[in-house]
Design an enzyme around this catalytic site. Structure first.
Site, short mmCIF file in Angstrom:
data_model
loop_
_atom_site.label_atom_id
_atom_site.label_comp_id
_atom_site.label_asym_id
_atom_site.label_seq_id
_atom_site.Cartn_x
_atom_site.Cartn_y
_atom_site.Cartn_z
N GLY A 1 -15.87 -41.69 -13.95
CA GLY A 1 -16.56 -41.88 -15.24
C GLY A 1 -15.58 -41.82 -16.39
O GLY A 1 -15.93 -41.43 -17.51
N TYR B 1 -33.41 -37.18 -12.46
CA TYR B 1 -32.13 -36.78 -13.08
C TYR B 1 -31.81 -35.30 -12.83
O TYR B 1 -30.76 -34.98 -12.25
CB TYR B 1 -32.12 -37.11 -14.57
CG TYR B 1 -30.82 -36.77 -15.25
CD1 TYR B 1 -29.72 -37.61 -15.18
CD2 TYR B 1 -30.66 -35.56 -15.93
CE1 TYR B 1 -28.51 -37.28 -15.77
CE2 TYR B 1 -29.46 -35.21 -16.52
CZ TYR B 1 -28.39 -36.08 -16.44
OH TYR B 1 -27.19 -35.75 -17.02
P1 NAI Z 1 -21.27 -41.80 -20.47
O1 NAI Z 1 -22.35 -42.80 -20.26
O2 NAI Z 1 -20.57 -41.78 -21.77
O3 NAI Z 1 -20.17 -41.91 -19.32
C1 NAI Z 1 -20.54 -42.07 -17.98
C2 NAI Z 1 -19.50 -42.93 -17.28
O4 NAI Z 1 -19.92 -43.07 -15.91
C3 NAI Z 1 -19.40 -44.34 -17.87
O5 NAI Z 1 -18.04 -44.67 -18.14
C4 NAI Z 1 -19.98 -45.23 -16.80
O6 NAI Z 1 -19.40 -46.53 -16.74
C5 NAI Z 1 -19.68 -44.42 -15.53
N1 NAI Z 1 -20.57 -44.83 -14.45
C6 NAI Z 1 -21.91 -44.93 -14.50
N2 NAI Z 1 -22.38 -45.44 -13.36
C7 NAI Z 1 -21.31 -45.68 -12.57
C8 NAI Z 1 -21.15 -46.23 -11.28
N3 NAI Z 1 -22.21 -46.66 -10.57
N4 NAI Z 1 -19.91 -46.34 -10.76
C9 NAI Z 1 -18.83 -45.93 -11.48
N5 NAI Z 1 -18.92 -45.40 -12.72
C10 NAI Z 1 -20.15 -45.29 -13.25
O7 NAI Z 1 -21.94 -40.39 -20.17
P2 NAI Z 1 -21.53 -38.87 -20.46
O8 NAI Z 1 -22.56 -38.32 -21.34
O9 NAI Z 1 -20.11 -38.72 -20.77
O10 NAI Z 1 -21.84 -38.25 -19.03
C11 NAI Z 1 -20.85 -37.70 -18.16
C12 NAI Z 1 -21.59 -36.85 -17.15
O11 NAI Z 1 -22.21 -35.76 -17.84
C13 NAI Z 1 -22.71 -37.57 -16.44
O12 NAI Z 1 -22.71 -37.19 -15.08
C14 NAI Z 1 -23.96 -37.07 -17.12
O13 NAI Z 1 -25.08 -37.11 -16.28
C15 NAI Z 1 -23.56 -35.65 -17.46
N6 NAI Z 1 -24.30 -35.03 -18.54
C16 NAI Z 1 -24.39 -35.61 -19.79
C17 NAI Z 1 -25.06 -34.97 -20.80
C18 NAI Z 1 -25.13 -35.52 -22.19
O14 NAI Z 1 -25.90 -35.00 -22.99
N7 NAI Z 1 -24.36 -36.52 -22.54
C19 NAI Z 1 -25.74 -33.68 -20.56
C20 NAI Z 1 -25.59 -33.16 -19.23
C21 NAI Z 1 -24.88 -33.81 -18.27
#
Ligand code: NAI
Length: 268
Positions: free
Chosen positions: A8, A152
């Site tokens: 990610g 989720y």
């Molecule tokens: P984001 O959307 O900015 O980054 C997520 C990244 O994962 C993106 O670069 C995307 O291209 C990649 N990704 C998604 N599906 C994919 C796939 N099938 N194969 C390869 N890469 C893939 O999200 P964020 O917020 O930085 O999230 C990071 C982690 O934190 C995630 O696991 C999310 O569930 C978790 N999270 C986020 C929260 C928030 O409030 N933003 C809160 C709690 C957990």
């Protein structure tokens, strides 16, 4: 120079973690479905296998692994997709890169869970159980039934439990690898923006109490991940570190820590 794999890595917390590690002089191998060193879809069996094979071809050892790749629960997104990306895309990489970690220097792995594990009601436990049983088809089916908004937190609870099951074992602690989870609350990233745009779940996101009065930043979370990867965090093992501005503490004040209910002395 330390080498750290970050999934990610193209966005949000993964990109912020990459930036912090690189500013520190560390080598990062980013895995994402776009704009990464290894471009794969972690939602598929083939994509995960390709990611593990490509990283293994690039290096004999890694010193860190951070699994940030994940997708949000939205009303029009199937729940099964979340089981594949969030859960299997995390634990398959942890398991598949473990041997490279075991050959690293003070190796550390950090999985990204979520405070939705404890703060969102009605978590479908069938999804959690199928995930932990390693049955992707059953987990996907149960996720599709529950829908992705409820799936989720189930995927994130399963990640936390997988980490707590594995961290204190011979393969991880016994091999000198620390394994921990970070459970963020609301963090300003593209994922949160996408969630806010959802007409059903969006209004609920901002109704969630955050005692410190604001969302977190991706860089704040990257700072915690950076610490857990580093030399001052070697005593962390199987911790689920909530970084959520106080939401979990406010909603579940007396639920944690919970006293010991049964004793497990088995060392696997
Ligand atoms: P984001 O959307 O900015 O980054 C997520 C990244 O994962 C993106 O670069 C995307 O291209 C990649 N990704 C998604 N599906 C994919 C796939 N099938 N194969 C390869 N890469 C893939 O999200 P964020 O917020 O930085 O999230 C990071 C982690 O934190 C995630 O696991 C999310 O569930 C978790 N999270 C986020 C929260 C928030 O409030 N933003 C809160 C709690 C957990």
């Amino acid at each position: 120079m330390r080498t750290v794999v970050v999934t990610g890595s193209a966005s949000g917390m993964g990109a912020a973690t990459r930036a912090r590690l690189e500013a520190d002089g560390q080598r990062v191998i980013g895995i994402d479905q776009r704009d990464a060193d290894v471009v794969v879809d972690l939602g598929t069996v083939d994509g995960r296998a390709a990611a593990i094979a490509e990283v293994t071809a690039m290096t004999d050892a890694i010193d860190g692994l951070v699994t940030c790749a994940g997708v949000a629960g939205l009303t029009d997104r199937p729940g099964g997709l979340l089981t594949s990306v969030n859960y299997f895309g995390t634990v398959t990489l942890l398991a598949g890169l473990r041997e490279l970690l075991a050959r690293g220097d003070r190796p550390a792995a950090v999985g990204i869970s979520s405070n939705s594990t404890t703060c969102q009601p009605e978590v479908p436990m069938a999804v959690v159980e199928h995930c932990l049983a390693g049955d992707e088809a059953a987990a996907r089916a149960a996720g599709d039934v529950a829908g992705s908004v409820l799936t989720y937190p189930a995927t994130k609870l399963a990640i936390a439990r997988w980490i707590r099951r594995h961290a204190p074992t011979r393969d991880w602690a016994g091999a000198g690898i620390t394994l921990n989870a970070v459970a963020p609350g609301k963090v300003d990233t593209p994922l949160l923006a996408e969630t806010r745009r959802d007409t059903m779940i969006g209004p609920l996101v901002d109704a969630f109490p955050v005692p410190i009065g604001r969302s977190g930043t991706a860089d704040e979370l990257a700072g915690v991940v950076h610490f857990l990867l580093g030399p001052d965090a070697r005593f962390f093992c199987g911790s689920v570190v909530f970084v959520d501005g106080g939401t979990d503490a406010q909603l579940r004040t007396e639920d944690f820590p919970a006293p010991l209910a049964r004793v497990t002395t088995e060392y696997r």
